[in-house]
Each structure stands twice: as C-alpha cells, then as structure tokens.
Design a protein around this motif. Sequence first.
Motif, PDB file in Angstrom:
ATOM      1  N   ALA A 242       0.844  -1.191   0.000  1.00  0.00           N
ATOM      2  CA  ALA A 242       0.000   0.000   0.000  1.00  0.00           C
ATOM      3  C   ALA A 242       0.875   1.235   0.000  1.00  0.00           C
ATOM      4  O   ALA A 242       2.044   1.193   0.384  1.00  0.00           O
ATOM      5  CB  ALA A 242      -0.920   0.003   1.221  1.00  0.00           C
ATOM      6  N   ASN A 243       0.311   2.344  -0.468  1.00  0.00           N
ATOM      7  CA  ASN A 243       0.943   3.651  -0.338  1.00  0.00           C
ATOM      8  C   ASN A 243       0.600   4.227   1.037  1.00  0.00           C
ATOM      9  O   ASN A 243      -0.421   3.878   1.618  1.00  0.00           O
ATOM     10  CB  ASN A 243       0.440   4.596  -1.420  1.00  0.00           C
ATOM     11  N   ARG A 244       1.444   5.128   1.520  1.00  0.00           N
ATOM     12  CA  ARG A 244       1.167   5.699   2.835  1.00  0.00           C
ATOM     13  C   ARG A 244       1.409   7.205   2.852  1.00  0.00           C
ATOM     14  O   ARG A 244       2.459   7.677   2.439  1.00  0.00           O
ATOM     15  CB  ARG A 244       2.063   5.062   3.901  1.00  0.00           C
ATOM     16  N   HIS A 245       0.399   7.938   3.336  1.00  0.00           N
ATOM     17  CA  HIS A 245       0.604   9.316   3.776  1.00  0.00           C
ATOM     18  C   HIS A 245       0.791   9.297   5.284  1.00  0.00           C
ATOM     19  O   HIS A 245       0.262   8.438   5.991  1.00  0.00           O
ATOM     20  CB  HIS A 245      -0.577  10.202   3.392  1.00  0.00           C
ATOM     21  N   LYS A 272       3.257  -6.489   2.425  1.00  0.00           N
ATOM     22  CA  LYS A 272       4.699  -6.706   2.530  1.00  0.00           C
ATOM     23  C   LYS A 272       5.532  -5.592   1.916  1.00  0.00           C
ATOM     24  O   LYS A 272       6.758  -5.682   1.911  1.00  0.00           O
ATOM     25  CB  LYS A 272       5.068  -8.053   1.886  1.00  0.00           C
ATOM     26  N   VAL A 273       4.881  -4.561   1.404  1.00  0.00           N
ATOM     27  CA  VAL A 273       5.618  -3.432   0.839  1.00  0.00           C
ATOM     28  C   VAL A 273       4.781  -2.178   1.024  1.00  0.00           C
ATOM     29  O   VAL A 273       3.548  -2.219   0.949  1.00  0.00           O
ATOM     30  CB  VAL A 273       5.949  -3.662  -0.652  1.00  0.00           C
ATOM     31  N   VAL A 274       5.456  -1.069   1.301  1.00  0.00           N
ATOM     32  CA  VAL A 274       4.774   0.216   1.401  1.00  0.00           C
ATOM     33  C   VAL A 274       5.538   1.218   0.546  1.00  0.00           C
ATOM     34  O   VAL A 274       6.766   1.206   0.499  1.00  0.00           O
ATOM     35  CB  VAL A 274       4.683   0.704   2.866  1.00  0.00           C
ATOM     36  N   ARG A 275       4.785   2.022  -0.172  1.00  0.00           N
ATOM     37  CA  ARG A 275       5.393   3.095  -0.971  1.00  0.00           C
ATOM     38  C   ARG A 275       5.210   4.390  -0.205  1.00  0.00           C
ATOM     39  O   ARG A 275       4.090   4.767   0.152  1.00  0.00           O
ATOM     40  CB  ARG A 275       4.725   3.171  -2.347  1.00  0.00           C
ATOM     41  N   ASN A 276       6.315   5.086   0.053  1.00  0.00           N
ATOM     42  CA  ASN A 276       6.269   6.321   0.834  1.00  0.00           C
ATOM     43  C   ASN A 276       5.752   7.464  -0.039  1.00  0.00           C
ATOM     44  O   ASN A 276       6.509   8.284  -0.557  1.00  0.00           O
ATOM     45  CB  ASN A 276       7.663   6.669   1.358  1.00  0.00           C
ATOM     46  N   ALA A 277       4.452   7.502  -0.204  1.00  0.00           N
ATOM     47  CA  ALA A 277       3.849   8.483  -1.095  1.00  0.00           C
ATOM     48  C   ALA A 277       3.608   9.792  -0.345  1.00  0.00           C
ATOM     49  O   ALA A 277       2.952   9.786   0.692  1.00  0.00           O
ATOM     50  CB  ALA A 277       2.526   7.941  -1.636  1.00  0.00           C
ATOM     51  N   HIS A 278       4.070  10.904  -0.886  1.00  0.00           N
ATOM     52  CA  HIS A 278       5.009  11.030  -2.013  1.00  0.00           C
ATOM     53  C   HIS A 278       6.240  11.765  -1.515  1.00  0.00           C
ATOM     54  O   HIS A 278       6.611  12.809  -2.065  1.00  0.00           O
ATOM     55  CB  HIS A 278       4.377  11.804  -3.172  1.00  0.00           C
ATOM     56  N   GLY A 464       4.014  -7.210  -8.352  1.00  0.00           N
ATOM     57  CA  GLY A 464       3.039  -6.835  -7.328  1.00  0.00           C
ATOM     58  C   GLY A 464       2.537  -5.425  -7.504  1.00  0.00           C
ATOM     59  O   GLY A 464       2.637  -4.829  -8.582  1.00  0.00           O
ATOM     60  N   GLY A 465       1.986  -4.861  -6.416  1.00  0.00           N
ATOM     61  CA  GLY A 465       1.444  -3.513  -6.487  1.00  0.00           C
ATOM     62  C   GLY A 465       1.046  -2.989  -5.127  1.00  0.00           C
ATOM     63  O   GLY A 465       0.854  -3.749  -4.171  1.00  0.00           O
ATOM     64  N   CYS A 466       0.920  -1.668  -5.043  1.00  0.00           N
ATOM     65  CA  CYS A 466       0.579  -0.981  -3.788  1.00  0.00           C
ATOM     66  C   CYS A 466      -0.810  -0.352  -3.888  1.00  0.00           C
ATOM     67  O   CYS A 466      -1.072   0.456  -4.793  1.00  0.00           O
ATOM     68  CB  CYS A 466       1.610   0.098  -3.469  1.00  0.00           C
ATOM     69  N   LEU A 467      -1.683  -0.711  -2.971  1.00  0.00           N
ATOM     70  CA  LEU A 467      -3.030  -0.143  -2.896  1.00  0.00           C
ATOM     71  C   LEU A 467      -2.958   1.358  -2.623  1.00  0.00           C
ATOM     72  O   LEU A 467      -2.127   1.823  -1.837  1.00  0.00           O
ATOM     73  CB  LEU A 467      -3.809  -0.815  -1.762  1.00  0.00           C
ATOM     74  N   TRP A 468      -3.845   2.088  -3.278  1.00  0.00           N
ATOM     75  CA  TRP A 468      -4.066   3.486  -2.893  1.00  0.00           C
ATOM     76  C   TRP A 468      -5.411   3.552  -2.185  1.00  0.00           C
ATOM     77  O   TRP A 468      -6.453   3.536  -2.828  1.00  0.00           O
ATOM     78  CB  TRP A 468      -4.074   4.405  -4.124  1.00  0.00           C
ATOM     79  N   HIS A 469      -5.482   3.424  -0.850  1.00  0.00           N
ATOM     80  CA  HIS A 469      -4.518   3.833   0.136  1.00  0.00           C
ATOM     81  C   HIS A 469      -4.849   3.064   1.396  1.00  0.00           C
ATOM     82  O   HIS A 469      -6.012   2.742   1.592  1.00  0.00           O
ATOM     83  CB  HIS A 469      -4.649   5.343   0.344  1.00  0.00           C
ATOM     84  N   PRO A 470      -3.952   2.755   2.325  1.00  0.00           N
ATOM     85  CA  PRO A 470      -4.338   1.967   3.493  1.00  0.00           C
ATOM     86  C   PRO A 470      -5.142   2.746   4.536  1.00  0.00           C
ATOM     87  O   PRO A 470      -5.922   2.159   5.274  1.00  0.00           O
ATOM     88  CB  PRO A 470      -2.992   1.520   4.073  1.00  0.00           C
ATOM     89  N   PHE A 471      -4.936   4.085   4.587  1.00  0.00           N
ATOM     90  CA  PHE A 471      -5.583   4.894   5.629  1.00  0.00           C
ATOM     91  C   PHE A 471      -6.339   6.060   4.994  1.00  0.00           C
ATOM     92  O   PHE A 471      -5.855   6.686   4.048  1.00  0.00           O
ATOM     93  CB  PHE A 471      -4.545   5.467   6.602  1.00  0.00           C
TER      94      PHE A 471
END
Length: 624
Positions: A242-245, A272-278, A464-471
């Motif tokens: 997932a991406n994370r703010h 298992k992976v987080v993208r530090n967006a942005h 794989g891929g990161c969901l927009w957005h976990p929170f």
Amino acid sequence: MPEGLEAKKLFLHFEAIMGKSVIWLNGQQLNNHYGGFLPAVIDITWFVNHDGYNVIAVRADNSDDPEYPPGKPQDMLDFCYFGGIYRDCWLIAHNKTYITDPNYAGIEAGGGLFISFDQVSEQKAGVLMHLHIKNELRQRFSGKAVFRLKTGDGQMVGQTVKRLGISPGKDRTVSGRIEVINPALWSPETPNLYSLEVLILDAHDSPVDGYMRRTGIRSIEFRGSDGLWLNGKPYPQPLIGANRHQDFALIGNALPNSIHWRDAKLRDAGLKVVRNAHYPQDPAFMDACDELGLFVIVNTPGWQFWNENPVFEERIYQNIRDMVRRDRNHPCVLMWEPVLNETWYPEHFARNTRDIVLAEYPFRYCYTVCDAEARGNEYFPVLYAHPRDGDTDRALMHTDPSKTYFTREWGDNVDDWNSHNSPSRVHRSWGESAMLTQAQHYAHPPYTYTSLHTLYQTGRQHVGGCLWHPFDHNRGYHPDPFYGGIMDAFRQPKTSYHLFRSQQNPAESGPVVYIAHEMTPFSPDDITVYSNCETVRLTIGATGQVLEQSRAEKPAGLPYPPLFSKVVTVLWMTKCWLWTISMKKFTCMPTESLTAKWLLPNINYLPAGLPDCCSGPITKTCRC
C-alpha cells in the motif's frame, strides 16, 4: 546548556521542518532550508552560550512556493502539507574527533556510516562498512576504528579493526569487511536484524565517539522478466502492499514515533511493501519497517508539478542525495523512486535522477523505478504499470523482457475528483453494505479493474502492487478526507482490512476468520466470510441450519476468495458460530450477543457442545 559540553562539537538535528525554514541561535541566523521531509542539520558549536540561556528560533513557512518540491499549490494537492516542526529534533554532542552526519557532511556516497553487502547467500555474506571521521582537534589524532557485528541477542558474529591517523582539521573514510557464515537473512517473512557497533578509540583505547546501528543482511535483484529475487532465490509470490501518507486524525503530520510504528503493523494485514507516497517519511517508520518486515519504496518529494526555473530542479537533486544518505542503511529499502510522481518532466531529468542514486549508492542491490510511460523510462530497470488484465484505461500493452514491472497505485476508482461516488471510497459510518462493496472492489470486482485477484494472476515479470490507500487521510484540494483506506484516519479497520488479512498463507499468519455481517435488520441476506481456512461451517442458532463450504483447490488469482452463504432473511434475529473443520476447534465468536431476549423468545441457551467460554445464557457476550 547541560554541564560538560563546553569542549564538545554541537549540532542541532531537525528530522524535518515543514516547508522552507530559517533557524537562529541567540539572534544569529545559521540556516536556510528548503523542503519539509528531510533533515536540517546545523553546527552550533561556536554560537552556544555555555554561561546562560540559549534561544533557538525557527521560522517554519509552509505557504505555497513553486521553487522547491512538491511546489504545487496546496489547494490543488491530493494530500496535506500541514506545517511546523512536526518530527523529532535533537541536540547532538561529539568530541572534537567524531563520526560525521551524512546529511551534513555532503559527501557523495559518504559521510557517517554506510553499510552495504556483497555475495549474499544462505552460506555466507560480506558486510561492507564505510565510516567517515573528522578531526577538529589542534593536533593529529591517532587511534582506531572498531566494527563489531552482533546478533539481536548480543552474540558476536565478527569484528574488524582499522588504524586511524587524521591530521588537524582533516577528515578520513575507513572501510572494513566482516564475513558472516550462515547469516540469518532479512526478508518480510523473517526480518532478522543484526547490531553493528562502531567505535572510535584513541591511542589509549579510550572511546571518543561511536554508536550502534541495526542492519539486516539481504540481497535484492530485479531480473527483468524473471522478476524479483530475494537472497538469491526467486520471490515466490506477488508483493502486495500500500501507499502511505503520514498524517493521522486530529494531529496532522505530528505523529509520535509509536504511531509510526503502529502504521508499520500493516504487516499484520499481510502487506509486505509500502510506498512512501510522495516523500521520505519519518525515520521511526523506517526503523519499524526494518523490524516488522515491510519493504519500502522511498520517494522523492513531488506530485504533478514541474517548474522550469533551474533552482527547482537543483533542489530536487539535493532531495535525492539527502534521502539516499538518510535511508541507505535500512534493509527494508526495496528500491528508490527519484522522479516526481505523475509529473511530465524533461527526459534529461529522469536520467539525472537515476545517475544521482547510483552515485550515492555505488554498490550492489540498488534499484530505481519510474512510470513505464514517463519520459526517460528507458534508464530504469523497474517500471510502474498496470497488468494487462487490470485497469483497462492504463494497462500496459507491451512489455520489455529486460524490465521488471510493479503497480505503484491501484484500487481507487472515482467518478471525478470532488465526489465520493466510488466503490473504493467509503467512510466507516456509511455501514456494512458500503464497506462490503469496497472490499469486493479491492478483491475481485465484476468489471475489469486492477484488484487483488488481478495482481495474484500476474507472472513473475510483474512483481506486485501498492493499494491506494491503506488509511483515510486529509486532502489539500477538498474539505473531505480521502475515504478509500482499509482503515479510517484513526486506524480503525474497515471490512476490507479483513479481506487483506485473510489472503495470508496460514503457515505464516495462522488461521484467519472474519464474518462480515453485523446481524441488523439492515444487513444483507448474504453472509460474507473472509478466511484462509480450507473449510468453514456456519451454524444458524435459531434453526440449527448448517451451511458448509470447502476449497477443493486454490483457484488462479485471489488466494482465498471470500465465502458467500445464502441464509434466511430472519438471520438478524439469530446467533452465528463459525467452525473451522481443518482446525477442529472454534476459532472465534465474530458477533456480539443479542441482549434483547424478546428477539429470540424460544432460545434461552446456546447449543450444547460449545467450548466453556460459549456456554450460558444467550445474553452473555462470548469471544472464543
């Protein structure tokens, strides 16, 4: 000032100050800093009053400014800057011979401590250490640098010692190598960490500086069409993340370190992976990802904005240098995203950003990533794209066998940028039906769209891929928050959180069972069960009706599709229990007992044969 610091080298270290900042000490301006996501480090040695009070003044200005990234006006941003000094700040005291700070030293691939690896395998691994020391004494410093690698429980793995001789006012980098036999390798499934102690000893073996740094031994390789290899082996499954703010309800960006750590507990949901967006995020979050086994894609600050003024571009390049110098020792770093997110930048910029990362990290296991359709994408070994059977509007039709692919953002589906008419954007207060719609959209919708089902069907080249957005999080351009999270802004889970949790291999997570039904007059007739168990049996307490579903074999795509059970429309007047045949025991009581006896006039006790914790009157709340 505390006593005993008169002869020390003193620094102020701000982990971040939002926007552009000016810092004064006792009326003396010491620093101008541009950008709100990376450290500002100031030498205050000669400006401190050791005999009285000291006044530190900081002007933090987060107003719109197009000359440093992100640059875009905040009323057009899909996230909030907020403002102020919102991360930790430190007073750091050294002796006059000391280990430098990499963000202050400003040395390419240098400054401070740099840990890298070579020849990583289950049999052995080489840990490479590079340490930058500066001598501000008036005489030559003679001593040694000691590197000690220890396991998490303190057992010595290896040690190397390097002699030091540094002239007055000069600096030096020393390098060492420790070979580890049968290393405990780092991975999301086994996030093993070592402690590296570094010491600077003088000629009398007295310590003059040093610290401990946690590290994990791992190798990361993206092998084009053969996908991701971790620690010398093909990674066996898609990386779902997932991406994370970084903002939290009510407090904005000023999260304590404990909440950063709790956000990394997304690992509990199987991510298992987080993208530090942005933008680069708090060092405490990176530490938590190391410890919990969460890969991180580290991003340069930026979003949908480019300024032709050369100062804007140069400040981006400095951000890239600073983020690599800050985060290069984290085993959780999967790859670096040095380009600006969703931005139509010039081709030379993409090449320059790639070159800066490789110059700052000139060792193995360093990878960069950008969009597959962006200018300059040919310079990057990993490209962002949707799989062919995913988002039909943005799916990549042609792939390059020399490239590996990853979906940077998936899941959000909205009619426009102002409404919430969307299967993905759901506030928890909208109720169970809305949250079930969101969960189905993320799992396997009846329309063609990138989903968990899609990502689990991709071959090795698409990793794989990161969901927009976990929170759920605040936005700049709209008064309402973004509601697409699997948890709300307070980190309370929605139904889709349990969907993600149920996709884990039981060998890793244990059995997961969640009945997504609140048993109200407004609940759906269907019961949805999220589980990774092989067989589930649903018993209706009022009638004794038994419904059972088994997984004969795992289908392609979603590892553990939700189970749907048709039941009578008066279900909301009954009790439910879930029995997992494969576990031969009750795993949970998912719903609260109904306390109004008039709803169940003919049932006073639960059925026989339940565990002791479930016996007693129907009014008793039971959590087996």
